[in-house]
Structures are given as C-alpha cells and as structure tokens.
Design a protein around this motif. Structure first.
Motif, PDB file in Angstrom:
ATOM      1  N   UNK A   1       0.693  -1.430  -0.276  1.00  0.00           N
ATOM      2  CA  UNK A   1       0.134  -0.446  -0.251  1.00  0.00           C
ATOM      3  C   UNK A   1       1.052   1.247  -0.181  1.00  0.00           C
ATOM      4  N   UNK A   2       2.009   1.046   0.510  1.00  0.00           N
ATOM      5  CA  UNK A   2       3.394   1.969   0.104  1.00  0.00           C
ATOM      6  C   UNK A   2       3.706   2.527  -1.685  1.00  0.00           C
ATOM      7  N   UNK A   3       2.899   3.009  -2.318  1.00  0.00           N
ATOM      8  CA  UNK A   3       3.104   3.256  -3.840  1.00  0.00           C
ATOM      9  C   UNK A   3       4.964   3.759  -3.220  1.00  0.00           C
ATOM     10  N   UNK A   4       5.728   4.124  -2.826  1.00  0.00           N
ATOM     11  CA  UNK A   4       7.273   4.008  -3.383  1.00  0.00           C
ATOM     12  C   UNK A   4       7.743   2.847  -2.956  1.00  0.00           C
ATOM     13  N   UNK A   5       7.298   2.241  -2.312  1.00  0.00           N
ATOM     14  CA  UNK A   5       8.329   0.695  -1.625  1.00  0.00           C
ATOM     15  C   UNK A   5       7.669  -0.352  -2.932  1.00  0.00           C
ATOM     16  N   UNK A   6       6.729  -0.228  -3.282  1.00  0.00           N
ATOM     17  CA  UNK A   6       5.832  -1.390  -3.396  1.00  0.00           C
ATOM     18  C   UNK A   6       6.230  -1.919  -5.164  1.00  0.00           C
ATOM     19  N   UNK A   7       6.202  -3.264  -5.171  1.00  0.00           N
ATOM     20  CA  UNK A   7       6.988  -3.235  -6.077  1.00  0.00           C
ATOM     21  C   UNK A   7       5.373  -3.308  -7.189  1.00  0.00           C
ATOM     22  N   UNK A   8       5.733  -3.356  -8.721  1.00  0.00           N
ATOM     23  CA  UNK A   8       4.906  -2.990  -9.142  1.00  0.00           C
ATOM     24  C   UNK A   8       4.494  -3.946 -10.585  1.00  0.00           C
TER      25      UNK A   8
END
Length: 334
Positions: free
Chosen positions: A186-193
């Motif tokens: 849920x943390x966009x900066x840390x998330x794997x896309x």
C-alpha cells in the motif's frame, strides 16, 4: 499454496457483485451511463462465519491462519456502476509459543481485522472495468482452476491480493479474459509494480486458461490451468513456471511445477478428492525437488453450511524433514 478458506468461501459473494439485484434500474438500462439516486435496493450484504484450524507435525501446534472469524461483504450496483467491499475479523489463534511471541505483523500473532477488498467499477457489458484500493489481481481468478481439493492445492505464486489494482475482467461466448495492473504494497514508493492477466475457454464440460504475470523486480510467471467434468468425476491440473532474475546465472531462480487433482461426488452432500504436487527449484546449476500428496473430504450440512478436511503428506521436502499437515474447518454463510 494455501487457499485461505474464508477468501474462497466469499468468492461466490464477490462474484455476486456482477449480478446484484437491478430490478429498480431495469427501466434505465437502455442508457448505460444513467445513474439513479442512491437507495438501499442497490446494496446487498452477505458474509460467512467460520471455525477452522491447521496442524502440522513440525511445529506440533494448532493455529488459525485467517480461517476462524467473520467475513462481511457489501455489493453495490447502480445501473452499470458496481462496487464491492469486504472485510475480515479473524481470531488468528495459535498454540505455538513462538507464534504467540511474534510481532503484530505475524499472521499468527492474535486477533486482527483486514480490509480484504475495496473496489469500484463499470460494467461495460463485456466485462467489469474497475479500480481497487485493494483487490484480487486478474490472474488470481484462474491460477488454481485445476485444484479440486479443500485447502492444500498448489499453483503459481502470482501476486494474488494487491493494492491499487486496475483491472478489466469478463467473459463472452465461452471466451474468458482479464488483465490487471497492481502494486504489492500500500506504499506506492516501496511497492513492487506488476501486470498480469489470462485468456481462457469456458465450456460446460471443460475450462482451460493460459496466464502470465510480470513485475518490475524481474519476476515472471507463466501458467496453464484447467479442469474437466466427467459425470460425477472432476479432473484438474495446474502447470507453472516462475522465473526470478537475481542478477547472475549463479543466483537466478526458476521454479517449475505442476499439480494434478481429482474430485468425486459420492453423493449430493459428500465429495472426496485427492491431489499430487511436484516442483523443481533451479538455482544456478543446483536443482531441488519437492513433492507431496493430499486427500480431502467436503461435506454440505445444509444449503448455507459446509465443512471439510484436507490432509497433506510431504513425499520429498528438498532435504528437509517430511511433514504432515492437516486442515479442518466449517462455515456458515448468510
């Protein structure tokens, strides 16, 4: 792969988001962009109450792992606007002292709540286009299509539930399809896309699907799944290849696996099933094999009550001790 039984128990509830009672909007359906004032007939509430437990000969502990608790789901439909919200309230007990002492982020750390799904979409007539703060990814719908057992089936290690999920999913004339963009945190900066999806053929007697997933962490999944019904006998199979690029040929990981299963309806209420899983992990020039069998029984107590048990026995644990796992549960749906 653990199915997480309450999630599966609610699968039919989630699917009903595609078919919530629309009698109050029938007169407006000729206009696909019509939107009626919000009222109670556009909502339906459903859910389940479950009691379940795992046991394994390694920890010699009984533990819950999101099987015991309450799940509530709310469907919404206003003409072609659809929405879904699902939350879990789980007991998460464990008799393992190490689990009791674990941090609050551990899945066995005690009672917990979780918003499992929350999304809003538009019914195009050919499928649902949706955005979800948290939702199943596209591939999650079919990656275990070959599993006829209760809990211990195996399938590709796709992203499953994810955050910021943009998805289109539908079926027409026996042809099924879906694609989704997702983030694993849920943390966009840390998330794997990542992106995944599938195409498939759905018929009365058989279903077969081909799926793919890729993430920006150099992780890729290829899977083929399917099942066939022959009278009271149902056969299924899952095949997958997972590839993880760790930066060198000595550390790159490839997992190739399959799971085959069969289920037989002994009566209207009782179904017996069995499965076999095998996979090989390749790291550099080293191969490690794993395999197990599982047998299950599922019994319908009433229209809205069922129960089941699944027993898994390791055959080859890759050099570790072969363990036995047991899962049993019962659910009431409303």
């Amino acid at each position: 792969m653990k199915k997480t039984l309450l999630a599966l128990a609610i699968a039919s509830i989630s699917a009903s988001a595609f078919a919530v009672d629309t009698s109050s909007q029938n007169s407006r359906n000729e206009d696909m962009f019509a939107f009626d004032p919000m009222h109670k007939d556009q909502f339906s509430v459903s859910g389940s109450v479950g009691v379940g437990s795992y046991y394994d000969t390694g920890s010699k502990a009984f533990y819950d792992d999101w099987a015991t608790g309450l799940t509530l789901a709310v469907n919404y439909r206003n003409n072609r606007i659809v929405g879904y919200f699902e939350t879990d309230l789980m007991l998460n007990y464990s008799t393992d002292p190490d689990a009791k002492a674990a941090s609050s982020t551990d899945k066995h750390s005690g009672p917990a709540t979780d918003v499992d799904k929350a999304w809003l979409g538009f019914d195009t007539g050919f499928g649902i286009a949706s955005f979800g703060w948290e939702n199943d990814t596209a591939l999650d719908a079919i990656d275990g299509a070959g599993d006829n057992t209760y809990e211990f089936g195996a399938s590709a290690g796709d992203a499953s539930d994810a955050f910021n999920v943009v998805k289109f999913q539908g079926a027409t004339n026996g042809f099924a399809y879906a694609v989704s963009y997702f983030e694993t945190d849920d943390n966009h900066a840390k998330a794997d896309k990542g992106v995944n999806g599938y195409v498939g053929i759905e018929q009365e007697i058989f279903n077969v699907y081909a799926g793919y997933e890729t993430r920006d962490s150099d992780y890729d999944v290829y899977t083929v799944t399917g099942n066939v019904k022959l009278g009271e006998l149902k056969l299924g199979a899952n095949f997958w290849i997972e590839e993880t690029d760790n930066g060198s040929s000595a550390t790159d990981l490839t997992n190739t696996g399959y799971y085959v299963s069969a289920g037989y309806a002994v009566s209207e209420d009782l179904t017996l099933a069995a499965g076999y899983a095998g996979n090989t992990e390749e790291v550099g020039k080293t191969d490690t094999d794993y395999s197990y069998v599982n047998v299950a029984a599922m019994y319908t107590l009433a229209k809205n009550m069922d129960m089941g048990i699944d027993v898994r026995q390791d055959l080859d644990a890759g050099g570790a001790d072969e363990e036995t796992y047991v899962f049993a549960a019962g659910y009431y749906y409303f």
